[in-house]
Design an enzyme around this catalytic site. Structure first.
Site: not given
Ligand code: AMP
Length: 282
Positions: A31, A33-34, A37, A150, A153, A185, A187
């Site tokens: 969540g 979301l940017h 995502h 990531d 991951q 991110s 964060r």
């Molecule tokens: P998270 O919500 O941080 O667990 O991320 C969910 C998914 O979105 C994961 O597969 C992340 O690698 C991907 N993600 C997060 N930030 C980015 C980004 N800046 N560019 C592409 N994918 C992302």
């Protein structure tokens, strides 16, 4: 868009779609979301008949002193973003339904867990692998989408999918960045204005390393030092957890750079931990 909270119902719904010959894409997220995502969701929409987005802040992947309690949450904003992309199903499980009393199983991907981020976040990748295995079993997708942001991951998940004969194709999507290069991110929201500016040093330092590789530098140690120097020059970076130049498959240190090298860094700015990486093809 259907919003479903009960794993069993998502399972039945997705199973029906697959039985009717429809492809299902899964985008697992936590969540807040940017655009990063959203790029995954768009890709899934393009490649599948049905797209399922999950939002679950997975307690298993946070250490006791990490930011689980303050992790940004914005379910209303997220649902409107997801629904404007014409997502079919938003899966919003709560902790109690994902981890029922007595929950005792976890997925361990030996070897990869201890490297890079794993050294600083013990238990993190076990939590990730376990929840992703559960999500893959619940949604049973044709394809599952993850971001290169990531990187470790993605290595863990590819390994797990292969080793456990799981079904989906794992699709890795490029890192989406802010205009100044900072990887998007959830964060980033923790950063104050000066910290936000300081955070650009991560991409800048990785880019300097990547350019040196492309210009012919073959010593991974030199590249590591170069990235680290760039990070050190930024006073608001309180701690460099690692600045690495590693084999993109094994994540092991290399001495001489061959055909491909992964440059990756993790730093702390105040209480915020940020990571980024660049995959360089020579
Ligand atoms: P998270 O919500 O941080 O667990 O991320 C969910 C998914 O979105 C994961 O597969 C992340 O690698 C991907 N993600 C997060 N930030 C980015 C980004 N800046 N560019 C592409 N994918 C992302």
């Amino acid at each position: 868009m259907e919003i479903i909270r009960i794993p069993r119902i998502v399972q039945d719904t997705c199973k029906k779609h697959r039985m009717k010959g429809r492809s299902v894409g899964l985008v697992p997220t936590m969540g807040a979301l940017h655009e990063g995502h959203l790029s995954l969701i768009r890709r899934s929409r393009m490649e599948n008949d049905i797209t399922v987005v999950s939002i679950f802040v997975n307690p298993l992947q946070f250490g006791p002193s990490e930011d689980l309690a303050r992790y940004p949450r914005d379910i209303e904003g997220d649902s409107s973003k997801i629904s404007s992309l014409e997502t079919d199903i938003l899966f919003l499980p709560d902790d109690a339904l994902m981890y029922s009393p007595g929950f005792a199983t976890s997925v361990e991907v030996a070897g990869i867990f201890e490297k890079l981020c794993g050294r600083f976040r013990p238990g993190h990748f076990r939590g990730v692998a376990t929840v992703v295995a559960k999500l893959l079993n619940i949604v049973y997708p044709t394809r599952a989408y993850f971001g290169q942001k990531d990187y470790q991951q993605t290595v863990v998940i590819r390994r797990m999918v292969k080793d456990l004969n799981l079904d989906p194709e794992v699709v890795i999507c490029p890192t989406i960045r802010e205009h100044d290069g900072l990887a998007m991110s959830s964060r980033n929201a923790y950063l104050g204005p000066e910290e936000r500016l300081a955070a650009t040093a991560i991409y800048r330092s990785l880019t300097r390393g990547a350019e040196a590789v492309l210009q012919g530098e073959r010593s991974a140690r030199r590249i590591r030092e170069m990235v680290e120097e760039g990070l050190r020059a930024e006073k608001l970076i309180d701690r460099i957890e690692y600045a690495a130049a590693v084999d993109p498959v094994t994540l092991d240190d290399v001495e001489e750079i061959g055909r491909e090298i992964l440059l990756a860094a993790a730093v702390r700015i105040g209480n915020t931990r940020l990571i980024d990486n660049l995959l360089v093809n020579v």
